[in-house]
Design a protein around this motif. Structure first.
Motif, PDB file in Angstrom:
ATOM      1  N   GLY A   1       0.762  -1.134  -0.085  1.00 38.91           N
ATOM      2  CA  GLY A   1      -0.269   0.037   0.150  1.00 38.91           C
ATOM      3  C   GLY A   1       0.858   1.081  -0.025  1.00 38.91           C
ATOM      4  N   ILE A   2       0.319   2.470   0.066  1.00 37.56           N
ATOM      5  CA  ILE A   2       1.055   3.520   0.149  1.00 37.56           C
ATOM      6  C   ILE A   2       0.498   4.813   0.644  1.00 37.56           C
ATOM      7  N   ASN A   3       1.477   5.611   1.255  1.00 37.94           N
ATOM      8  CA  ASN A   3       0.632   6.833   1.997  1.00 37.94           C
ATOM      9  C   ASN A   3       1.421   8.116   1.480  1.00 37.94           C
ATOM     10  N   PHE A   4       0.704   8.785   0.832  1.00 37.97           N
ATOM     11  CA  PHE A   4       1.160  10.183  -0.026  1.00 37.97           C
ATOM     12  C   PHE A   4       1.362  11.103   1.090  1.00 37.97           C
ATOM     13  N   HIS A   5       2.557  11.738   1.204  1.00 35.59           N
ATOM     14  CA  HIS A   5       2.544  12.929   1.967  1.00 35.59           C
ATOM     15  C   HIS A   5       1.692  14.052   1.701  1.00 35.59           C
ATOM     16  N   ARG A   6       1.611  15.001   2.706  1.00 39.68           N
ATOM     17  CA  ARG A   6       0.565  15.992   2.625  1.00 39.68           C
ATOM     18  C   ARG A   6       1.122  16.879   1.172  1.00 39.68           C
ATOM     19  N   GLY A   7       0.291  17.322   0.356  1.00 41.70           N
ATOM     20  CA  GLY A   7       0.285  18.173  -0.782  1.00 41.70           C
ATOM     21  C   GLY A   7       1.197  17.486  -1.884  1.00 41.70           C
TER      22      GLY A   7
END
Length: 165
Positions: A117-123
């Motif tokens: 899975g992935i987690n995008f940084h804010r922005g």
């Protein structure tokens, strides 16, 4: 005329500028549940701004897409990070762009492996949810709260995303 992007495998190192790769690799950080479960602890930094902001878990069910994929737009969420955790072991397409003075730079395309899975940084500029198989079901952890947390950018000419070697 469209430009071409070739998919690359999703690795923590290649994705580092855009967020975290969520996967249970290596040795677990802890063994729990009577020694029968490995805990891979704190794999992503959730980042939300705003007084009323909180983390929420939603379920997304997206239609299957195919490669080559036509990339026409990207989006970003300036007020919070966004994690996508597939609820199947099928790969999906992840598209990101570096920020260049408030606009997306040249896109990069990643193909996940089973269990990632992935987690995008804010922005972070990113493509829309792009499953490559049915049912396209994901748990999404992101910011719930007031404020405009969505910016879209439409490319003048689309990109064509093709599978890697």
């Amino acid at each position: 005329m469209s430009k071409t992007i070739i998919c690359e495998p999703l690795t923590a190192e290649a994705f580092l500028a855009f967020g975290e790769v969520l996967e249970a690799t290596g040795e677990p950080d802890k063994i729990i549940n009577q020694g029968l479960c490995g805990r891979f602890h704190d794999r992503a930094a959730l980042d939300f701004t705003g007084d009323d902001a909180r983390a929420g878990i939603s379920l997304f069910k997206s239609e299957k897409r195919e490669l080559p994929y036509r990339l026409e737009m990207v989006e970003r969420h300036p007020l919070g990070s966004q994690a996508f955790i597939p609820m199947t072991l099928e790969p999906f397409l992840v598209i990101t762009c570096p920020d260049e003075d408030g606009k997306p730079g040249t896109p990069r395309a990643f193909l996940t492996s089973a269990g990632q899975g992935i987690n995008f940084h804010r922005g972070t500029w990113h493509g829309v949810l792009t499953p490559l198989s049915e049912p396209g079901l994901f748990a999404v952890i992101d910011r719930i709260g007031e404020g405009n947390n969505l910016e879209e950018f439409w490319f003048e000419a689309p990109y064509l995303v093709k599978p890697g070697p």
